[in-house]
Design a protein around this motif. Structure first.
Motif, PDB file in Angstrom:
ATOM      1  N   PHE A 166       0.804  -1.232   0.000  1.00  0.00           N
ATOM      2  CA  PHE A 166       0.000   0.000   0.000  1.00  0.00           C
ATOM      3  C   PHE A 166       0.836   1.281   0.000  1.00  0.00           C
ATOM      4  N   CYS A 167       1.753   1.387  -0.936  1.00  0.00           N
ATOM      5  CA  CYS A 167       2.446   2.666  -1.125  1.00  0.00           C
ATOM      6  C   CYS A 167       1.369   3.694  -1.471  1.00  0.00           C
ATOM      7  N   ILE A 172      -2.071  -0.669  -7.290  1.00  0.00           N
ATOM      8  CA  ILE A 172      -1.916  -2.112  -7.526  1.00  0.00           C
ATOM      9  C   ILE A 172      -2.486  -3.005  -6.411  1.00  0.00           C
ATOM     10  N   HIS A 208       5.101  -8.123  -6.442  1.00  0.00           N
ATOM     11  CA  HIS A 208       6.006  -7.753  -5.351  1.00  0.00           C
ATOM     12  C   HIS A 208       6.815  -9.004  -5.017  1.00  0.00           C
ATOM     13  N   ARG A 295       6.698   4.259   1.859  1.00  0.00           N
ATOM     14  CA  ARG A 295       7.706   3.239   1.575  1.00  0.00           C
ATOM     15  C   ARG A 295       8.275   2.791   2.920  1.00  0.00           C
TER      16      ARG A 295
HETATM   17  S1  SF4 Z   1       5.299  -2.206  -3.415  1.00  0.00           S
HETATM   18 FE1  SF4 Z   1       5.008  -1.767  -5.592  1.00  0.00          FE
HETATM   19  S2  SF4 Z   1       3.076  -2.790  -6.166  1.00  0.00           S
HETATM   20 FE2  SF4 Z   1       3.139  -2.705  -3.907  1.00  0.00          FE
HETATM   21  S3  SF4 Z   1       2.026  -0.834  -3.381  1.00  0.00           S
HETATM   22 FE3  SF4 Z   1       4.203  -0.257  -3.487  1.00  0.00          FE
HETATM   23  S4  SF4 Z   1       4.535   0.416  -5.622  1.00  0.00           S
HETATM   24 FE4  SF4 Z   1       2.559  -0.683  -5.543  1.00  0.00          FE
END
Ligand code: SF4
Length: 461
Positions: A166-167, A172, A208, A295
């Motif tokens: 969940f960035c 996605i 991922h 992140r």
């Molecule tokens: S790790 Fe990658 S796929 Fe998962 S939420 Fe973050 S950017 Fe999206």
């Protein structure tokens, strides 16, 4: 809309178009093979087909628009054809697509394996025109296998789906759902099939990849496993794949920096088939921005991981993605990213301008950045990347390397055979077509173009 396909199956033509990432490309190839097995003929997307399948993407608003455009283009190519929308944009915009006159059938993620059956049901009754499940509730990996690929030397293999991270800018997790891993037996069976077809290099991909095998882990367990990545299932599957006879190279898709531990790096550095090419998505070199992005690392940790890699591998290819113009990114914050990139000197930095994605937290953030500033920042990083890339490539001049040759290309009016080294450096030699799919020793002696090194064959090896 009434579609009239009257041909017998073997005369039915189906055309595919793929948008987005390597995972989508993999899944398109798998769907093509399902149609072939069911006696359909695959044709080019530009040709008149009876069925058009667009494997859509929703990673940015531009990807959404492109997905809609391609679906409409398909209908224009043949107004009588059945137009099928598949994939991530379907998951994000199911209702809009169902209401769209140009689209006949919508198939969500984790339903692609049924695509032929869904199409045939639709053709027989014209009733059921959608198969989209609530992906957030689904915990099964959808086994979509391929026997061969369009690319002849390097086989991209999907082993994982979904993401729990969940960035704040990313859609996605909503379109691909929770992490799901492919079964080890299925992976190894596919590796054997690919090797029997002559593929020498396997590239493991996923949405991922670092989450491979951690499906049932709670958030805490997940964090623990990834922080002490000694025995992660990913490390185990890499080892098992590289033990398969005929696999000569194994490469990884994008990794999350936390998976890089001493144990992980030591194990891989002893594996001669493992390609020292690490794609670690940085996204920003500023801690405040990383925090807003949600992140799970900071620049200190990221730097430590890169240093660890450089300790155990000679000039590993470190590649990354950076987003410029994330909401609230000040000049100072952007300046920190520049400084960080100068310090790390990646082999390649892919620069993306932040694009608002409805439904994500970042879309609702204040201080969205003007397009003109994003453009300027992107140009600055692209320039920096060119310098870093040149420096990295130059360091190989005069060295012996092994190249897996892929294809013939023309550079500045001259014909070359090109391929990649283990570190994903592109190399060109004057040579014969018979080099394709051979791993050949060469000596690098300069540049063939800005991004391609020139070499000659090393017959003494
Ligand atoms: S790790 Fe990658 S796929 Fe998962 S939420 Fe973050 S950017 Fe999206």
């Amino acid at each position: 809309m009434e579609n009239q396909i009257k041909q017998p199956l073997e005369n039915r033509k189906v055309a595919f178009l793929t948008l987005g990432c390597k995972v989508n490309s993999y899944e398109t190839e798998a769907m093509e093979q399902l149609f072939q097995q069911a006696s359909y003929t695959i044709v080019d997307f530009a040709e008149q087909a009876d069925i058009y399948v667009v494997n859509t993407c929703t990673v940015t608003n531009i990807a959404d628009r492109k997905s809609r455009q391609m679906l409409h283009k398909a209908k224009k190519l043949n107004p009588d054809a059945v137009v099928v929308a598949v994939g991530c944009y379907v998951q994000a915009a199911k209702d809009a697509l169902e209401a769209d006159e140009a689209i006949d059938l919508v198939v969500g993620n984790n339903q692609k394996k049924q695509i032929v059956q869904l199409l045939e049901n639709y053709l027989s009754d014209h009733e059921e025109n959608e198969a989209v499940i609530d992906i957030a509730q689904d915990s099964e990996y959808e086994e979509l296998a391929i026997g061969s690929l369009a690319e002849k030397t390097r086989a991209y293999m999907k082993i994982q789906d979904g993401c729990n991270q969940f960035c704040s800018y990313c859609i996605i997790p909503y379109t691909r759902g929770r992490i799901r891993s492919r079964k080890k037996e299925d992976i190894l069976a596919e590796v054997h099939r690919l090797v029997n077809k002559g593929y020498k290099e396997i590239v493991l991909t996923g949405i991922h990849l670092s989450s491979y095998g951690l499906d049932s882990a709670s958030v805490e367990e997940y964090d623990q496993a990834i922080d002490q990545a000694q025995h992660t299932p990913l490390l185990q599957i890499i080892t098992e794949i590289s033990e398969v006879d005929g696999v000569e190279r194994i490469r990884l898709g994008s990794l999350e920096p936390r998976i890089i531990t001493d144990e992980f790096v030591k194990t891989l550095s002893k594996n001669s088939k493992f390609c020292p090419h690490f794609h670690l998505s940085l996204q920003s070199g500023c801690d405040a921005t990383l925090k807003r992005m949600n992140r799970k690392y900071d620049t200190k940790l990221f730097m430590e991981k890169c240093e660890q890699l450089r300790e155990h591998f000679d000039r590993p290819a470190l590649t990354t993605d950076v987003i410029v113009g994330f909401p609230g990114e000040t000049e100072e914050e952007f300046g920190e990213t520049i400084q960080f990139l100068k310090k790390i000197t990646f082999m390649k930095t892919h620069v993306f301008k932040y694009s608002k994605r409805q439904g994500t937290r970042a879309a609702a953030m204040e201080n969205q950045i003007a397009e003109s500033i994003k453009h300027e920042r992107s140009e600055t990083l692209i320039e920096l990347d060119k310098k870093n890339n040149h420096m990295y490539l130059e360091s190989f001049i005069g060295e012996n390397e092994k190249v897996l040759f892929e294809e013939r290309v023309t550079i500045d009016g001259k014909e070359y055979m090109v391929g990649h080294t283990q570190r994903y450096v592109k190399v060109a030699v004057e040579g014969e077509e018979s080099l394709v799919n051979q791993i050949v020793p060469v000596v690098i002696d300069g540049f063939a173009s800005e991004e391609v090194l020139h070499a000659f064959m090393n017959y003494s090896k």
